[in-house]
Design an enzyme around this catalytic site. Structure first.
Site, mmCIF file in Angstrom:
data_model
loop_
_atom_site.group_PDB
_atom_site.id
_atom_site.type_symbol
_atom_site.label_atom_id
_atom_site.label_comp_id
_atom_site.label_asym_id
_atom_site.label_seq_id
_atom_site.Cartn_x
_atom_site.Cartn_y
_atom_site.Cartn_z
ATOM 1 N N ASP A 118 0.855 -1.181 0.000
ATOM 2 C CA ASP A 118 0.000 0.000 0.000
ATOM 3 C C ASP A 118 0.899 1.241 0.000
ATOM 4 O OD1 ASP A 118 -2.132 1.673 0.106
ATOM 5 O OD2 ASP A 118 -2.823 1.095 2.099
ATOM 6 N N ASP B 180 -2.749 2.409 -6.146
ATOM 7 C CA ASP B 180 -1.729 2.486 -5.096
ATOM 8 C C ASP B 180 -1.694 1.295 -4.151
ATOM 9 O OD1 ASP B 180 -4.172 3.097 -3.984
ATOM 10 O OD2 ASP B 180 -3.414 4.690 -2.691
ATOM 11 N N GLU B 181 -2.391 0.216 -4.455
ATOM 12 C CA GLU B 181 -2.286 -0.961 -3.596
ATOM 13 C C GLU B 181 -2.571 -2.239 -4.371
ATOM 14 O OE1 GLU B 181 -5.198 -1.671 -0.484
ATOM 15 O OE2 GLU B 181 -6.490 -0.108 -1.319
#
Length: 361
Positions: free
Chosen positions: A10, A104-105
């Site tokens: 993350d 983003d993860e």
């Protein structure tokens, strides 16, 4: 069969961190990616802003009230996408079993990784170091034997976190976990659980399956299993797009029928364009309405035919709108989406029951 080795990566305050990286004048300052106008919403806040209570999805007005010195920066989605691709190239150096959740993860299954590194924590550490070196950004990583615990672990020591939940430590860890930290437990569900005397993993584990399903329906099964460290979902390297939609936050709250119909027409036009560009085929239309007080409702209708054209979607949207009382409750946001894809032949993810033979981590 040995337990899987799952990593959840993350990126820390991703959009805001990119802006601070590219603009040295923003470093160390409270910033929010989004728009400062009255109807604006915070997309991501830097950690300097989060100290004041500024959070993603918060209205810009509230964010500025909490942090008067907050600096708003417009988002640059094309830049974020390019960096996300760069990060995923790093992931692919170690495994192709990658399930992205957003830009983003992502989850990575590194049980059988390309470098034959025995410890998942060593892979996570390498990935974090490479992300920092190659992008100048910071990531947090969580490691465990399933997706639920890996996700919890990645949040545990943010920012720049690295946390492993070993199988033989999982029950103790879950027992101490606040119920708000469980995947799928939002504010409303947490409040209901508190009224039932459920405050953490231990009190959740003491509940019977029958009681949880009676109170929470199918979600009760998930809560029951999570409290026991069970999550059988595999990392799906290919994910099927389940819906296509769009929404808009209006410049002013509206309650007149003519104004609402005009906005609905604009949203339907945008939706039809997105459906054609993505070649998505679905047969359920969902109308999303957020009122002036931020309460939100959805209304859905399913048809036997594919929903792709304006002459089909707009009448259905108007039909759903008739179920909404907005004369006394002005509308702040309108959204439309099409779901239930008709073709799911691309899905390659499998479900498997994990056998917990604990090896070295």
């Amino acid at each position: 069969m040995a337990a899987r080795k799952i990593i959840h990566i993350d990126m820390d305050a991703f959009y805001a961190s990119v802006e601070q990286r590219d603009n040295p004048g923003l470093r160390g300052k409270p910033i929010a990616v989004g728009y400062s106008e009255e109807r604006g919403v915070v997309a991501t806040a830097s950690y300097e802003a989060r100290k004041y209570g500024v959070r993603s999805a918060m209205s810009s007005v509230k964010a500025k009230r909490l942090c008067p010195n907050l600096i708003f920066v417009p988002g640059r989605m094309s830049v974020y996408k390019d960096i996300s691709r760069q990060i995923h190239e790093i992931f692919h150096d170690y495994t192709d079993l990658i399930e992205p959740l957003s830009l983003d993860e992502a989850f990575l299954d590194v049980t059988d990784n390309k470098h034959r590194i025995p410890l998942a924590v060593d892979i996570a550490r390498e990935i974090k170091q490479r992300i920092r070196k190659e992008t100048g950004l910071v990531a947090s990583a969580g490691i465990s034997y399933n997706k639920f615990l890996a996700k919890i672990a990645s949040d545990y020591r943010k920012p720049d976190g690295l946390c492993t939940i070993h199988p033989d430590q999982a029950m103790d860890f879950i027992s101490r976990l606040p119920i708000e930290s469980f995947w799928g437990v939002g504010p409303v569900t947490a409040q209901k659980m508190h009224k039932l005397g459920i405050h953490d993993g231990q009190t959740l584990r003491e509940c019977t399956l029958e009681m949880l399903t009676r109170q929470f329906g199918k979600a009760g099964i998930i809560y029951y299993e999570f409290s026991r460290g069970i999550d059988t979902r595999s990392v799906e390297a290919v994910r099927v797009r389940k819906s296509v939609g769009c929404e808009t936050t209006l410049l002013k709250d509206i309650s007149q029928q003519s104004a609402v119909i005009i906005e609905l027409y604009h949203i339907a036009t945008e939706l039809v364009g997105r459906l054609k560009r993505s070649e998505f085929k679905g047969n359920t239309l969902t109308l999303k309405i957020k009122f002036h007080d931020f309460n939100q409702i959805t209304r859905s209708i399913t048809q036997p035919k594919i929903l792709q054209s304006m002459d089909v979607i707009l009448p259905l949207a108007k039909q759903l709108l008739k179920e909404v009382d907005y004369e006394q409750h002005p509308i702040r946001l309108i959204g439309l989406s099409v779901s239930h894809p008709q073709e799911e032949t691309e899905e390659k993810g499998i479900w498997e029951q994990l056998s917990f033979e604990f090896s070295d981590w």
